[in-house]
Design a protein around this motif. Structure first.
Motif, mmCIF file in Angstrom:
data_model
loop_
_atom_site.group_PDB
_atom_site.id
_atom_site.type_symbol
_atom_site.label_atom_id
_atom_site.label_comp_id
_atom_site.label_asym_id
_atom_site.label_seq_id
_atom_site.Cartn_x
_atom_site.Cartn_y
_atom_site.Cartn_z
ATOM 1 N N SER A 37 46.763 26.674 52.186
ATOM 2 C CA SER A 37 47.247 27.403 51.125
ATOM 3 C C SER A 37 46.364 28.443 50.544
ATOM 4 O O SER A 37 46.679 29.147 49.709
ATOM 5 C CB SER A 37 47.983 26.600 50.080
ATOM 6 O OG SER A 37 47.019 25.937 49.382
ATOM 7 N N ALA A 38 44.894 28.172 50.967
ATOM 8 C CA ALA A 38 44.059 29.085 50.394
ATOM 9 C C ALA A 38 43.452 30.243 51.370
ATOM 10 O O ALA A 38 44.062 30.286 52.496
ATOM 11 C CB ALA A 38 42.816 28.039 50.254
ATOM 12 N N CYS A 39 43.175 31.372 50.626
ATOM 13 C CA CYS A 39 42.635 32.536 51.493
ATOM 14 C C CYS A 39 41.218 32.395 51.333
ATOM 15 O O CYS A 39 40.512 32.456 50.244
ATOM 16 C CB CYS A 39 43.035 33.827 50.606
ATOM 17 S SG CYS A 39 42.422 35.256 51.202
ATOM 18 N N ILE A 40 40.645 32.559 52.675
ATOM 19 C CA ILE A 40 39.245 32.402 52.951
ATOM 20 C C ILE A 40 38.374 33.712 52.123
ATOM 21 O O ILE A 40 37.400 33.458 51.446
ATOM 22 C CB ILE A 40 38.914 32.258 54.468
ATOM 23 C CG1 ILE A 40 39.376 30.889 55.070
ATOM 24 C CG2 ILE A 40 37.312 32.483 54.859
ATOM 25 C CD1 ILE A 40 38.977 29.687 54.568
ATOM 26 N N VAL A 41 38.984 35.044 52.403
ATOM 27 C CA VAL A 41 38.583 35.893 51.792
ATOM 28 C C VAL A 41 38.319 35.707 50.295
ATOM 29 O O VAL A 41 37.447 35.991 49.556
ATOM 30 C CB VAL A 41 39.421 37.246 51.937
ATOM 31 C CG1 VAL A 41 38.494 38.456 51.364
ATOM 32 C CG2 VAL A 41 39.548 37.293 53.435
ATOM 33 N N ASP A 42 39.241 35.227 49.621
ATOM 34 C CA ASP A 42 39.303 34.966 48.130
ATOM 35 C C ASP A 42 38.159 33.854 47.758
ATOM 36 O O ASP A 42 37.646 34.154 46.800
ATOM 37 C CB ASP A 42 40.779 34.504 47.767
ATOM 38 C CG ASP A 42 40.853 34.012 46.135
ATOM 39 O OD1 ASP A 42 40.568 34.979 45.387
ATOM 40 O OD2 ASP A 42 41.320 33.255 45.908
ATOM 41 N N VAL A 43 38.221 32.603 48.604
ATOM 42 C CA VAL A 43 37.400 31.571 48.109
ATOM 43 C C VAL A 43 36.070 32.186 48.450
ATOM 44 O O VAL A 43 35.065 31.957 47.488
ATOM 45 C CB VAL A 43 37.493 30.274 48.973
ATOM 46 C CG1 VAL A 43 36.564 29.292 48.584
ATOM 47 C CG2 VAL A 43 38.883 29.901 48.952
ATOM 48 N N ALA A 44 35.648 32.863 49.547
ATOM 49 C CA ALA A 44 34.123 33.581 49.785
ATOM 50 C C ALA A 44 34.058 34.420 48.680
ATOM 51 O O ALA A 44 32.624 34.547 47.846
ATOM 52 C CB ALA A 44 34.410 34.329 51.065
ATOM 53 N N THR A 45 34.917 35.157 48.253
ATOM 54 C CA THR A 45 34.494 36.050 47.178
ATOM 55 C C THR A 45 34.082 35.509 45.891
ATOM 56 O O THR A 45 33.304 35.921 45.210
ATOM 57 C CB THR A 45 35.614 37.047 46.917
ATOM 58 O OG1 THR A 45 35.723 37.849 48.192
ATOM 59 C CG2 THR A 45 35.398 38.299 45.891
ATOM 60 N N LEU A 46 34.970 34.589 45.519
ATOM 61 C CA LEU A 46 34.630 33.600 44.420
ATOM 62 C C LEU A 46 33.312 33.254 44.152
ATOM 63 O O LEU A 46 32.504 33.198 43.478
ATOM 64 C CB LEU A 46 35.817 32.614 44.158
ATOM 65 C CG LEU A 46 35.737 31.664 42.897
ATOM 66 C CD1 LEU A 46 36.463 32.479 41.679
ATOM 67 C CD2 LEU A 46 36.559 30.455 43.199
ATOM 68 N N MET A 47 32.908 32.539 45.511
ATOM 69 C CA MET A 47 31.542 31.893 45.685
ATOM 70 C C MET A 47 30.462 32.916 45.406
ATOM 71 O O MET A 47 29.400 32.719 44.881
ATOM 72 C CB MET A 47 31.298 31.094 47.048
ATOM 73 C CG MET A 47 32.215 30.076 46.935
ATOM 74 S SD MET A 47 32.059 28.754 45.848
ATOM 75 C CE MET A 47 33.769 27.984 45.904
#
Ligand SMILES: Cc1cc2nc3c(=O)[nH]c(=O)nc-3n(C[C@H](O)[C@H](O)[C@H](O)COP(=O)(O)O)c2cc1C
Ligand code: SF4
Length: 461
Positions: free
Chosen positions: A351-361
């Motif tokens: 359910s997660a977007c990798i681009v979103d998680v990577a950007t958050l980090m």
């Protein structure tokens, strides 16, 4: 030791927003214990004698019958590698410090735990503070240091109290202090509470903070083992590294070296979090395939399908679902674009977007950068902006190329390691999930349905 009452964990630690369960029930009984061998077998707030009865300080009481050089040889032969992230051989660091001629040497135990999502060092310091303090004493004896500091985040109240209790107990027993053990060895151990940005966990920054200077990373070499606190030789070790030492000396270097992987022996604490069925902390032999940790101990994803693992915290790297057979070692993780880092494994479901998680980090790493180095100060800001163009549907056709080039430039100019590691989430995300990045550009859509195109209409809706 899984469930406690509403206010406390079963091991007696106070349940707070952040205290984590030990995943004891799910842990294979064949896995050896080094770090948490004694956890729960004595009351860490209680009497010194109880900790001693559980085995604490038994190595230290006999240490003077072994020479400092012999202690260093045992640690070297165990092939213990530092658990602070980089995996530097501990014996080599100690030998370097031992070989320096100086009027004063220091040992610093790094229990700062910079990654705000990690609670492994905290768990260790709460459950067996004596292992940490005895490890500090052994390091000091080995390198010839008469003053040592144990640095802890000031928010870790239980760890602070229990470490203080362990230090005071050892002083009252005559094990440390002036003329320790009645053998003429002086050793003062002081607990220091610090609070600040993530970069404070970096060793040169930590030393500056201890000296009361502006806490910013410094160029190395000289390394602290040669020139550290007040320009004197200083061993800086992670608390987990130090806590392994009493066990190694008690059981022998061969016993330690045969646990886990040949190039990364021993055990380490791993924290499972995110979309995993059983989040918590577990002691794992190095070399264990990630599958045994995530599925075997953690019970796999709580819902949906496994998409990725973010290994090593915010500066860690993504591994795809088919990376579950990668062994937990410094070298294997590094080769796969991740890293041991803080020891956390964030389980990411579909359910997660990798681009979103990577950007958050990346945003977190940018916020935590001290700003001393220009490529880090400006580069991480730009990487965050580009990542946020992806997640808000405002990408430019060249963004993927710019992202790759900028990551490479930022990595090339790292001063303290923060900026090098900060590029890991985006780089590993692009490496294993290129289609997700491309879909955000080419179609302006987020395959996971997480990122939304910014529009006035949407904002007014
Ligand atoms: C930005 C940054 C943050 C760090 N934070 C920590 C930390 O919180 N704890 C830690 O032990 N090491 C941390 N390190 C690594 C330390 O600089 C140092 O290498 C480590 O404490 C040495 O211990 P070891 O040899 O036992 O691994 C950090 C490094 C960097 C670049
Ligand atoms: S690399 Fe980043 S965090 Fe490290 S010293 Fe430079 S600006 Fe500070």
């Amino acid at each position: 030791m899984h469930a406690g009452s509403a206010g406390t964990l079963a091991d007696g630690r106070r349940r707070s927003d952040t205290a984590l369960e030990l995943l004891q029930a799910q842990r294979p009984s064949a896995w050896p214990r080094v770090l948490l061998d004694r956890a729960g077998r004595y009351d860490a707030d209680g009497a010194f004698a109880d900790a001693e009865a559980a085995g604490a300080w038994s190595v230290w009481r006999e240490v003077m019958s072994t020479s400092p050089r012999a202690i260093i040889r045992i640690v070297s032969e165990s092939r213990l590698r530092g658990r602070g992230g980089a995996g530097f051989p501990t014996g080599d660091k100690w030998r370097t410090c031992h070989n320096q001629t100086a009027d004063q040497k220091y040992v610093v135990a790094n229990g700062y735990e910079a990654d705000p999502g990690a609670l492994l060092d905290r768990t260790l310091m709460e459950l067996d503070p004596h292992a940490v303090v005895e490890g500090v004493a052994l390091a000091a004896y080995a390198v010839g240091a008469t003053k040592a500091y144990v640095v802890v985040k000031s928010t870790y109240r239980t760890a602070v109290r229990r470490l203080e209790n362990a230090i005071r107990g050892a002083e009252q027993a005559g094990y440390i202090g002036i003329d320790a053990l009645g053998e003429g060895f002086d050793l003062q151990i002081e607990l220091v509470e610090l609070q600040g940005a993530a970069v404070l966990g970096e060793e040169t920054t930590l030393l500056y903070a201890l000296m009361g200077k502006k806490p910013l990373p410094e160029q190395r070499p000289p390394y602290p083992a040669v020139q550290g606190l007040w320009e004197r030789p200083t061993v800086v070790n992670n608390v987990e590294t130090l806590a392994a030492v009493p066990w190694i000396i008690a059981n022998g270097s061969a016993a330690f070296a045969k646990i886990g992987a040949a190039e990364s022996p021993g055990t380490t604490l791993v924290q499972l979090s995110g979309a995993v069925a059983h989040p918590g902390v577990v002691e794992v032999p190095l070399g264990t395939p990630l599958r045994e940790i995530v599925e075997g101990v953690g019970g796999g994803v709580a819902r949906g399908n496994l998409k990725a693992l973010l290994v090593g915290g915010a500066p860690g790297g993504f591994l795809p679902a088919d990376g579950l057979d990668i062994p937990l070692t410094f070298d294997a993780l590094e080769a796969a674009g991740a890293g041991m880092g803080s020891g956390t494994i964030l389980v990411v479901d579909d359910s997660a977007c990798i681009v979103d998680v990577a950007t958050l980090m990346t945003r977190f790493m940018n916020d935590e950068a001290c700003g001393k180095t220009i490529p880090c100060r400006i580069g991480l800001k730009r990487l965050t902006e580009i990542g946020e163009r992806f997640t808000s549907g405002l990408t430019r056709p060249t963004d993927l190329t710019v992202l790759r080039d900028l990551c490479a430039d930022v990595r090339d100019s790292a001063l303290c390691g923060h900026e090098y590691a900060a590029t890991n989430p985006l780089l590993s995300g692009m490496r294993y999930f290129p289609q997700e990045f491309e879909d955000h550009i080419a179609r302006g859509t987020c395959p996971a349905g997480v990122c939304r195109r910014l529009s006035v209409a949407a904002a007014l809706a």
